[in-house]
Design a protein around this motif. Structure first.
Motif, PDB file in Angstrom:
ATOM      1  N   THR A 141     -44.140  -0.237   5.098  1.00  0.00           N
ATOM      2  CA  THR A 141     -43.716   0.095   6.460  1.00  0.00           C
ATOM      3  C   THR A 141     -44.725  -0.343   7.505  1.00  0.00           C
ATOM      4  OG1 THR A 141     -44.585   2.321   6.056  1.00  0.00           O
ATOM      5  CG2 THR A 141     -42.212   2.011   5.841  1.00  0.00           C
ATOM      6  N   ASP A 142     -45.968  -0.628   7.100  1.00  0.00           N
ATOM      7  CA  ASP A 142     -46.948  -1.165   8.061  1.00  0.00           C
ATOM      8  C   ASP A 142     -46.906  -2.685   8.111  1.00  0.00           C
ATOM      9  OD1 ASP A 142     -48.133  -1.936   5.712  1.00  0.00           O
ATOM     10  OD2 ASP A 142     -49.916  -0.686   5.926  1.00  0.00           O
ATOM     11  N   ARG A 143     -45.854  -3.280   7.531  1.00  0.00           N
ATOM     12  CA  ARG A 143     -45.556  -4.719   7.556  1.00  0.00           C
ATOM     13  C   ARG A 143     -46.381  -5.537   6.560  1.00  0.00           C
ATOM     14  NH1 ARG A 143     -41.356  -5.844  11.310  1.00  0.00           N
ATOM     15  NH2 ARG A 143     -41.058  -3.926  12.470  1.00  0.00           N
ATOM     16  N   ARG A 144     -47.216  -4.893   5.765  1.00  0.00           N
ATOM     17  CA  ARG A 144     -47.943  -5.643   4.745  1.00  0.00           C
ATOM     18  C   ARG A 144     -46.990  -6.103   3.653  1.00  0.00           C
ATOM     19  NH1 ARG A 144     -52.368  -2.113   2.171  1.00  0.00           N
ATOM     20  NH2 ARG A 144     -51.084  -0.382   2.953  1.00  0.00           N
ATOM     21  N   LYS A 145     -47.220  -7.315   3.145  1.00  0.00           N
ATOM     22  CA  LYS A 145     -46.457  -7.839   2.021  1.00  0.00           C
ATOM     23  C   LYS A 145     -47.347  -7.853   0.787  1.00  0.00           C
ATOM     24  CE  LYS A 145     -43.276 -10.817   4.614  1.00  0.00           C
ATOM     25  NZ  LYS A 145     -42.751 -12.199   4.760  1.00  0.00           N
ATOM     26  N   VAL A 146     -46.880  -7.205  -0.275  1.00  0.00           N
ATOM     27  CA  VAL A 146     -47.674  -7.083  -1.488  1.00  0.00           C
ATOM     28  C   VAL A 146     -46.806  -7.454  -2.681  1.00  0.00           C
ATOM     29  CG1 VAL A 146     -49.215  -5.596  -2.804  1.00  0.00           C
ATOM     30  CG2 VAL A 146     -48.817  -5.115  -0.387  1.00  0.00           C
ATOM     31  N   GLU A 147     -47.314  -8.314  -3.553  1.00  0.00           N
ATOM     32  CA  GLU A 147     -46.549  -8.649  -4.754  1.00  0.00           C
ATOM     33  C   GLU A 147     -46.611  -7.486  -5.732  1.00  0.00           C
ATOM     34  OE1 GLU A 147     -46.031 -12.258  -8.025  1.00  0.00           O
ATOM     35  OE2 GLU A 147     -47.218 -12.567  -6.195  1.00  0.00           O
ATOM     36  N   ALA A 148     -45.498  -7.213  -6.390  1.00  0.00           N
ATOM     37  CA  ALA A 148     -45.396  -6.068  -7.296  1.00  0.00           C
ATOM     38  C   ALA A 148     -45.256  -6.533  -8.739  1.00  0.00           C
ATOM     39  CB  ALA A 148     -44.212  -5.188  -6.918  1.00  0.00           C
ATOM     40  N   LYS A 149     -45.748  -5.708  -9.638  1.00  0.00           N
ATOM     41  CA  LYS A 149     -45.594  -5.927 -11.079  1.00  0.00           C
ATOM     42  C   LYS A 149     -44.560  -4.947 -11.608  1.00  0.00           C
ATOM     43  CE  LYS A 149     -48.125  -5.558 -15.463  1.00  0.00           C
ATOM     44  NZ  LYS A 149     -49.421  -5.204 -16.090  1.00  0.00           N
ATOM     45  N   VAL A 150     -43.639  -5.441 -12.426  1.00  0.00           N
ATOM     46  CA  VAL A 150     -42.639  -4.570 -13.031  1.00  0.00           C
ATOM     47  C   VAL A 150     -43.270  -3.861 -14.223  1.00  0.00           C
ATOM     48  CG1 VAL A 150     -40.398  -4.434 -14.174  1.00  0.00           C
ATOM     49  CG2 VAL A 150     -40.734  -6.032 -12.270  1.00  0.00           C
ATOM     50  N   ILE A 151     -43.357  -2.525 -14.149  1.00  0.00           N
ATOM     51  CA  ILE A 151     -43.941  -1.733 -15.228  1.00  0.00           C
ATOM     52  C   ILE A 151     -42.908  -1.471 -16.321  1.00  0.00           C
ATOM     53  CG2 ILE A 151     -45.070   0.452 -15.808  1.00  0.00           C
ATOM     54  CD1 ILE A 151     -46.711  -1.410 -14.018  1.00  0.00           C
ATOM     55  N   GLY A 152     -41.662  -1.212 -15.920  1.00  0.00           N
ATOM     56  CA  GLY A 152     -40.618  -0.960 -16.906  1.00  0.00           C
ATOM     57  C   GLY A 152     -39.245  -0.953 -16.276  1.00  0.00           C
ATOM     58  N   ARG A 153     -38.238  -1.323 -17.069  1.00  0.00           N
ATOM     59  CA  ARG A 153     -36.846  -1.305 -16.608  1.00  0.00           C
ATOM     60  C   ARG A 153     -36.000  -0.580 -17.644  1.00  0.00           C
ATOM     61  NH1 ARG A 153     -33.970  -5.214 -16.771  1.00  0.00           N
ATOM     62  NH2 ARG A 153     -35.077  -6.688 -18.093  1.00  0.00           N
ATOM     63  N   ASP A 154     -35.023   0.183 -17.183  1.00  0.00           N
ATOM     64  CA  ASP A 154     -34.121   0.897 -18.088  1.00  0.00           C
ATOM     65  C   ASP A 154     -32.675   0.665 -17.667  1.00  0.00           C
ATOM     66  OD1 ASP A 154     -33.137   2.577 -20.076  1.00  0.00           O
ATOM     67  OD2 ASP A 154     -33.206   4.333 -18.765  1.00  0.00           O
ATOM     68  N   PRO A 155     -32.000  -0.309 -18.288  1.00  0.00           N
ATOM     69  CA  PRO A 155     -30.595  -0.558 -17.948  1.00  0.00           C
ATOM     70  C   PRO A 155     -29.694   0.645 -18.202  1.00  0.00           C
ATOM     71  CG  PRO A 155     -31.513  -2.390 -19.209  1.00  0.00           C
ATOM     72  CD  PRO A 155     -32.502  -1.270 -19.287  1.00  0.00           C
ATOM     73  N   ASN A 156     -30.074   1.532 -19.127  1.00  0.00           N
ATOM     74  CA  ASN A 156     -29.231   2.684 -19.449  1.00  0.00           C
ATOM     75  C   ASN A 156     -29.062   3.642 -18.283  1.00  0.00           C
ATOM     76  OD1 ASN A 156     -28.685   2.014 -22.157  1.00  0.00           O
ATOM     77  ND2 ASN A 156     -30.658   2.801 -22.807  1.00  0.00           N
TER      78      ASN A 156
END
Length: 518
Positions: A141-156
């Motif tokens: 929200t302060d307009r910074r752009k930061v690349e993120a790492k996916v820790i985990g995904r759960d399709p269920n």
């Protein structure tokens, strides 16, 4: 007297120092704790000061939550595909970013929302927001752009946890979705239609709502993993075997707060500014808001997030039954009962948790831990929040009598074809991947005569470095058809110009690629 006073002051000083030291130790110990512990520590120091004394004034709640809801932007490699037809569920496919089985051309970019749940950068969002993304970028929200790492995904559950390398972030407080009441005021906060932070208001329209979007995709994947004999049985009876039962969990909070594409992964909060759900889907013929949105309950999200942080994957407990709801609009022509409430058990997994406790096909589940069960979500969410080894009490109707059964939940190895296939997966260390043979159903679907499925990819190894993803079907290695791991290993040395060549197929079409032999 002076001596006593001095002792008292000294004792007070020592006590205060011990308290401060103890708190600092507690604070350090919480850095690697569960998300609940991180939240407790944060809000012990930063209490919410919000009143919801009966007036429809959401300014305080909106001000408290908005800074902790972020814009997520994802980029994808361009992939071609078949255009879809028109389906009553297209609005869900659009909202889920083209997750439907009718594959459309994947966008080069997409966007959604996420909710910051810890100061050190953990963000919860939807699985469909980050699934298959080559790059995930978070705009704070302060307009910074930061690349993120996916820790985990759960399709269920359609949940995902990502993390950004940032500290001292604003945090949205998790509430208790069990306390949500139909008719109470709620706010939806997110980034719809690529707009900046947007807050909309409405009420809770319903709880424990299932709309079938996750289950439909799950069933398709289960069908792809069936043996040829099981496919023929499914075609005859329309029923999946118990070992291939649907493990999706849909128990949405339904709201009439305006939710549009881009709100995916955003916050649904109560009038106290507490997170009660993660916005996930809409019901609309146009793909835009027409009055109904659906959010994943935060109590379910909390369990998924904690599993990701602790194990890197979801550890889910299973009862080991297939069941069908009774009464209402359900057409249970094969069910021989006059009961109109409960869940009719149509099949029991051999050696599963329910079978071990003595539950049989034909039994009707009436209660879970003393709470009456009316529909599938009533059971699914409750069990979805538990781990293997946890105990649950089922009240079951059998031959006119109620009986309580103590069930000790088992892990995924006790059910599910996916788990069984994973157990049979064999690693080819040279490629940094594991493979299982393609099933007859998969070969029929893609019109191929050979193939092995990439069941996992090792980070930093050959397949990971060139972007090969889990789920791709390799049909040929160096021009040789492969149907087993042995075939792959035998074909690998047959290189040309020290290059390994592979062909295959996926939902996006056929592909060919090559890379240097090592």
């Amino acid at each position: 007297m002076k001596k006593i006073l001095g002792i008292t002051v000294l004792a007070a000083f020592i006590g205060g120092a011990a308290a401060v030291g103890g708190y600092k130790l507690f604070e350090r110990n919480q850095i690697g704790g569960t998300i609940s512990e991180k939240q407790d520590l944060y809000f012990a120091n930063n209490p919410l000061k919000i009143s919801s004394a009966g007036t429809a004034d959401f300014t305080q709640a909106a001000a408290a939550v908005a800074p902790g809801v972020v814009h997520i932007k994802t980029t994808y490699a361009a992939k071609g595909g078949q255009g879809g037809g028109s389906s009553p569920f297209e609005m869900f496919d659009d909202f889920f970013g083209g997750r439907g089985r009718q594959q459309q051309r994947q966008p080069r970019a997409a966007s959604g929302s996420g909710v910051i749940i810890s100061q050190d950068g953990y963000i919860v969002t939807n699985n469909h927001v980050v699934e298959n993304a080559d790059k995930v970028e978070v705009i704070l929200t302060d307009r910074r752009k930061v690349e993120a790492k996916v820790i985990g995904r759960d399709p269920n559950t359609d949940l995902a946890l990502i993390k950004v390398n940032a500290t001292n972030l604003p945090v949205v407080k998790m509430g208790n979705s069990d306390n949500v009441q139909v008719g109470e005021w709620v706010l939806a906060v997110g980034y719809p239609l690529d707009l900046n932070t947007t807050v909309t208001a409405g009420i809770v329209s319903a709880k424990a709502r299932s709309i079938g979007i996750i289950g439909r995709e799950q069933q398709q994947e289960q069908l792809e993993n069936l043996s040829e004999e099981e496919v023929q049985q499914f075609n005859r009876t329309g029923k999946l075997p118990a070992s291939a039962m649907n493990s999706s969990i849909e128990s949405f909070i339904q709201t009439d707060a305006a939710i549009n594409p881009g709100n995916s992964g955003g916050a649904l909060v109560n009038a106290n500014g507490e997170l009660i759900g993660i916005n996930s889907a809409i019901a609309s013929q146009s793909g835009y808001n027409q009055g109904y949105g659906f959010a994943i309950p935060v109590n379910l999200a909390r369990k998924i997030v904690d599993d990701f942080m602790k194990y890197g994957s979801v550890k889910r407990g299973y009862i080991g039954v297939s069941f069908a709801p009774l009464g209402g609009d359900y057409n249970n022509k094969d069910v021989k009962t006059t009961e109109t409430t409960g869940l009719y058990i149509s099949d029991v997994v051999p050696n599963g948790a329910a079978a071990a406790a003595g539950i049989k096909a034909g039994d009707i589940i009436k209660k879970v831990d003393g709470v009456t069960v009316f529909d599938s979500p009533d059971l699914q969410e409750k069990i979805g929040r538990l781990n293997p080894g946890d105990k649950v009490k089922l009240t079951v109707l059998r031959e006119g009598s109620l009986k309580d059964y103590a069930i000790t939940l088992k892990g995924e190895s006790s059910v599910g074809v996916v788990a069984a296939n994973t157990a049979k997966a064999v690693e080819v260390s040279k490629l940094g991947a594991t493979f299982v043979p393609a099933t007859a159903a998969q070969k029929t679907k893609f019109g191929i005569n050979s193939g092995v499925v990439v069941s996992s990819v090792v980070t930093g190894k050959a397949f990971d470095n060139i972007g090969v993803e889990k789920g791709l079907i390799i049909t040929k290695v160096n021009g040789v058809p492969v149907n087993s791991v042995a075939d792959v290993q035998k074909a690998l040395p047959q290189t040309r110009n020290n290059m390994i060549y592979m062909s295959g197929v996926s939902a996006q079409g056929t592909f060919n690629f090559s890379f240097p032999a090592q």
